[in-house]
Each structure stands twice: as C-alpha cells, then as structure tokens.
Scaffold this motif. Structure first.
Motif, PDB file in Angstrom:
ATOM      1  N   PRO A   1       0.809  -1.213   0.000  1.00 21.98           N
ATOM      2  CA  PRO A   1       0.000   0.000   0.000  1.00 21.98           C
ATOM      3  C   PRO A   1       0.845   1.268   0.000  1.00 21.98           C
ATOM      4  O   PRO A   1       1.962   1.280   0.520  1.00 21.98           O
ATOM      5  CB  PRO A   1      -0.808  -0.115   1.295  1.00 21.98           C
ATOM      6  N   GLY A   2       0.276   2.321  -0.569  1.00 20.26           N
ATOM      7  CA  GLY A   2       0.914   3.627  -0.559  1.00 20.26           C
ATOM      8  C   GLY A   2       0.813   4.279   0.813  1.00 20.26           C
ATOM      9  O   GLY A   2       0.218   3.734   1.756  1.00 20.26           O
ATOM     10  N   GLU A   3       1.353   5.469   0.919  1.00 16.72           N
ATOM     11  CA  GLU A   3       1.466   6.149   2.211  1.00 16.72           C
ATOM     12  C   GLU A   3       0.114   6.400   2.870  1.00 16.72           C
ATOM     13  O   GLU A   3      -0.053   6.187   4.076  1.00 16.72           O
ATOM     14  CB  GLU A   3       2.218   7.473   2.028  1.00 16.72           C
ATOM     15  N   ARG A   4      -0.875   6.844   2.122  1.00 18.50           N
ATOM     16  CA  ARG A   4      -2.184   7.138   2.728  1.00 18.50           C
ATOM     17  C   ARG A   4      -2.845   5.880   3.273  1.00 18.50           C
ATOM     18  O   ARG A   4      -3.467   5.903   4.334  1.00 18.50           O
ATOM     19  CB  ARG A   4      -3.099   7.814   1.709  1.00 18.50           C
ATOM     20  N   LEU A   5      -2.716   4.756   2.563  1.00 19.02           N
ATOM     21  CA  LEU A   5      -3.279   3.502   3.067  1.00 19.02           C
ATOM     22  C   LEU A   5      -2.522   3.014   4.298  1.00 19.02           C
ATOM     23  O   LEU A   5      -3.118   2.512   5.250  1.00 19.02           O
ATOM     24  CB  LEU A   5      -3.278   2.430   1.970  1.00 19.02           C
ATOM     25  N   ARG A   6      -1.208   3.170   4.284  1.00 18.13           N
ATOM     26  CA  ARG A   6      -0.421   2.790   5.467  1.00 18.13           C
ATOM     27  C   ARG A   6      -0.785   3.675   6.656  1.00 18.13           C
ATOM     28  O   ARG A   6      -0.921   3.202   7.786  1.00 18.13           O
ATOM     29  CB  ARG A   6       1.082   2.886   5.184  1.00 18.13           C
ATOM     30  N   ASP A   7      -0.986   4.984   6.399  1.00 17.23           N
ATOM     31  CA  ASP A   7      -1.385   5.904   7.467  1.00 17.23           C
ATOM     32  C   ASP A   7      -2.739   5.512   8.045  1.00 17.23           C
ATOM     33  O   ASP A   7      -2.961   5.624   9.251  1.00 17.23           O
ATOM     34  CB  ASP A   7      -1.434   7.344   6.966  1.00 17.23           C
ATOM     35  N   PHE A   8      -3.663   5.061   7.183  1.00 17.00           N
ATOM     36  CA  PHE A   8      -4.962   4.598   7.646  1.00 17.00           C
ATOM     37  C   PHE A   8      -4.785   3.508   8.706  1.00 17.00           C
ATOM     38  O   PHE A   8      -5.448   3.512   9.737  1.00 17.00           O
ATOM     39  CB  PHE A   8      -5.797   4.083   6.470  1.00 17.00           C
ATOM     40  N   LEU A   9      -3.875   2.575   8.448  1.00 13.13           N
ATOM     41  CA  LEU A   9      -3.657   1.481   9.396  1.00 13.13           C
ATOM     42  C   LEU A   9      -3.094   1.974  10.727  1.00 13.13           C
ATOM     43  O   LEU A   9      -3.292   1.338  11.757  1.00 13.13           O
ATOM     44  CB  LEU A   9      -2.730   0.422   8.795  1.00 13.13           C
ATOM     45  N   GLN A  10      -2.406   3.110  10.705  1.00 18.06           N
ATOM     46  CA  GLN A  10      -1.848   3.656  11.946  1.00 18.06           C
ATOM     47  C   GLN A  10      -2.900   4.392  12.775  1.00 18.06           C
ATOM     48  O   GLN A  10      -2.747   4.550  13.981  1.00 18.06           O
ATOM     49  CB  GLN A  10      -0.684   4.612  11.639  1.00 18.06           C
ATOM     50  N   THR A  11      -3.970   4.848  12.132  1.00 15.37           N
ATOM     51  CA  THR A  11      -4.956   5.672  12.833  1.00 15.37           C
ATOM     52  C   THR A  11      -6.318   4.998  12.985  1.00 15.37           C
ATOM     53  O   THR A  11      -7.188   5.538  13.665  1.00 15.37           O
ATOM     54  CB  THR A  11      -5.158   7.003  12.091  1.00 15.37           C
ATOM     55  N   VAL A  12      -6.512   3.839  12.381  1.00  9.72           N
ATOM     56  CA  VAL A  12      -7.816   3.175  12.430  1.00  9.72           C
ATOM     57  C   VAL A  12      -8.165   2.813  13.876  1.00  9.72           C
ATOM     58  O   VAL A  12      -7.305   2.454  14.667  1.00  9.72           O
ATOM     59  CB  VAL A  12      -7.842   1.929  11.514  1.00  9.72           C
ATOM     60  N   LYS A  13      -9.437   2.935  14.184  1.00  9.75           N
ATOM     61  CA  LYS A  13      -9.939   2.547  15.500  1.00  9.75           C
ATOM     62  C   LYS A  13     -10.586   1.172  15.383  1.00  9.75           C
ATOM     63  O   LYS A  13     -11.101   0.801  14.336  1.00  9.75           O
ATOM     64  CB  LYS A  13     -10.990   3.540  15.985  1.00  9.75           C
ATOM     65  N   TYR A  14     -10.578   0.415  16.471  1.00 10.67           N
ATOM     66  CA  TYR A  14     -11.140  -0.932  16.479  1.00 10.67           C
ATOM     67  C   TYR A  14     -12.237  -1.020  17.517  1.00 10.67           C
ATOM     68  O   TYR A  14     -12.155  -0.398  18.576  1.00 10.67           O
ATOM     69  CB  TYR A  14     -10.054  -1.972  16.768  1.00 10.67           C
ATOM     70  N   GLU A  15     -13.251  -1.810  17.196  1.00  2.10           N
ATOM     71  CA  GLU A  15     -14.372  -2.007  18.102  1.00  2.10           C
ATOM     72  C   GLU A  15     -14.679  -3.489  18.204  1.00  2.10           C
ATOM     73  O   GLU A  15     -14.922  -4.166  17.189  1.00  2.10           O
ATOM     74  CB  GLU A  15     -15.601  -1.259  17.573  1.00  2.10           C
ATOM     75  N   LYS A  16     -14.676  -3.998  19.419  1.00  3.30           N
ATOM     76  CA  LYS A  16     -14.958  -5.421  19.657  1.00  3.30           C
ATOM     77  C   LYS A  16     -16.455  -5.669  19.603  1.00  3.30           C
ATOM     78  O   LYS A  16     -17.241  -4.962  20.242  1.00  3.30           O
ATOM     79  CB  LYS A  16     -14.404  -5.827  21.027  1.00  3.30           C
ATOM     80  N   LEU A  17     -16.843  -6.669  18.820  1.00  5.88           N
ATOM     81  CA  LEU A  17     -18.263  -7.046  18.748  1.00  5.88           C
ATOM     82  C   LEU A  17     -18.624  -7.874  19.968  1.00  5.88           C
ATOM     83  O   LEU A  17     -17.799  -8.642  20.467  1.00  5.88           O
ATOM     84  CB  LEU A  17     -18.529  -7.836  17.465  1.00  5.88           C
ATOM     85  N   PRO A  18     -19.858  -7.724  20.437  1.00  6.72           N
ATOM     86  CA  PRO A  18     -20.260  -8.512  21.620  1.00  6.72           C
ATOM     87  C   PRO A  18     -20.361  -9.998  21.292  1.00  6.72           C
ATOM     88  O   PRO A  18     -20.552 -10.395  20.195  1.00  6.72           O
ATOM     89  CB  PRO A  18     -21.625  -7.940  21.983  1.00  6.72           C
TER      90      PRO A  18
END
Length: 127
Positions: free
Chosen positions: A110-127
């Motif tokens: 991936p390019g820089e913007r896609l790599r940056d997305f992975l650094q800033t993405v938030k995660y939410e656990k499903l119940p």
C-alpha cells in the motif's frame, strides 16, 4: 467509524495438547464491487458511471498484462503490485526450475495514505 473485530479461538497445530488461545479477527460487513466503486467515483467527479467502470476494468487488464511481463506496477499513491512466489529448496542451482515453484501470489504494497490509515484506524470489539 471503526473496524469491527470478533474473538476467535485457535489451537496450536504444532502442539495439539497446548491450551487454546484467543485472537482478534477482523469482521467484514458486506462487499464493494467494481459496479459500486464506479458509481461512487462518478458521483464524486464529472465522469459517467459507465466510463468509470470501463477505466477500472481496463486498469485490471493492464495490471495483469504488466505483471505477466515481470514488471512492478506502481499506482502512485494507491501502492504497488508485484508477483511473488515460493519454491522448494534444491541442493543445486541447476535443480531450481519452474517445477520447483510451489506457490505464487500477487503482492500489494500500500501507498502512504493507506499505510497511514492502518496507523490511525480505531477498532471495536463485537459482543
């Protein structure tokens, strides 16, 4: 927005008596295909949906053609595509032929913007 994940249990295939461990696993919600991407792009610019679709299909065709020629396909900010392979180890250099290849894949870097997305993405656990 956040990427959803669920918890999955896995046994160690190398040690079947070891206790099960639990891991996070990303959950996908639906799929987006070329038709939808073409429609989304056409809404964001002055190009028609049909023209966007034609360009995306042509892009796929040309990526395949360039990969067949052994080239790395660089799509600027999006990233790069390249053929990767795995082979059996041979005792001599002469023993390494196309018959030794056991797996192939298309590698995407991936390019820089896609790599940056992975650094800033938030995660939410499903119940």
């Amino acid at each position: 927005m956040s990427v959803k994940f669920k918890v999955v249990s896995k046994k160690n295939p190398q040690d079947l008596v070891a206790p099960v461990k639990f891991y996070a696993s990303a959950v996908g919600f639906g799929k987006t295909n070329l038709d939808k991407l073409a429609k989304m792009i056409s809404i964001q610019c002055t190009v028609t949906e049909a023209d966007c679709y034609a360009v995306l299909v042509s892009l796929e065709t040309n990526i395949i053609s360039e990969l067949e020629e052994g080239r790395i396909v660089k799509l600027g900010r999006l990233g790069n595509f390249q053929v990767g392979l795995s082979s059996e180890g041979m005792p001599t250099e002469e023993g390494v032929t196309s018959h030794a290849i056991v797996n192939n894949r298309i590698r995407f870097r991936p390019g820089e913007r896609l790599r940056d997305f992975l650094q800033t993405v938030k995660y939410e656990k499903l119940p």
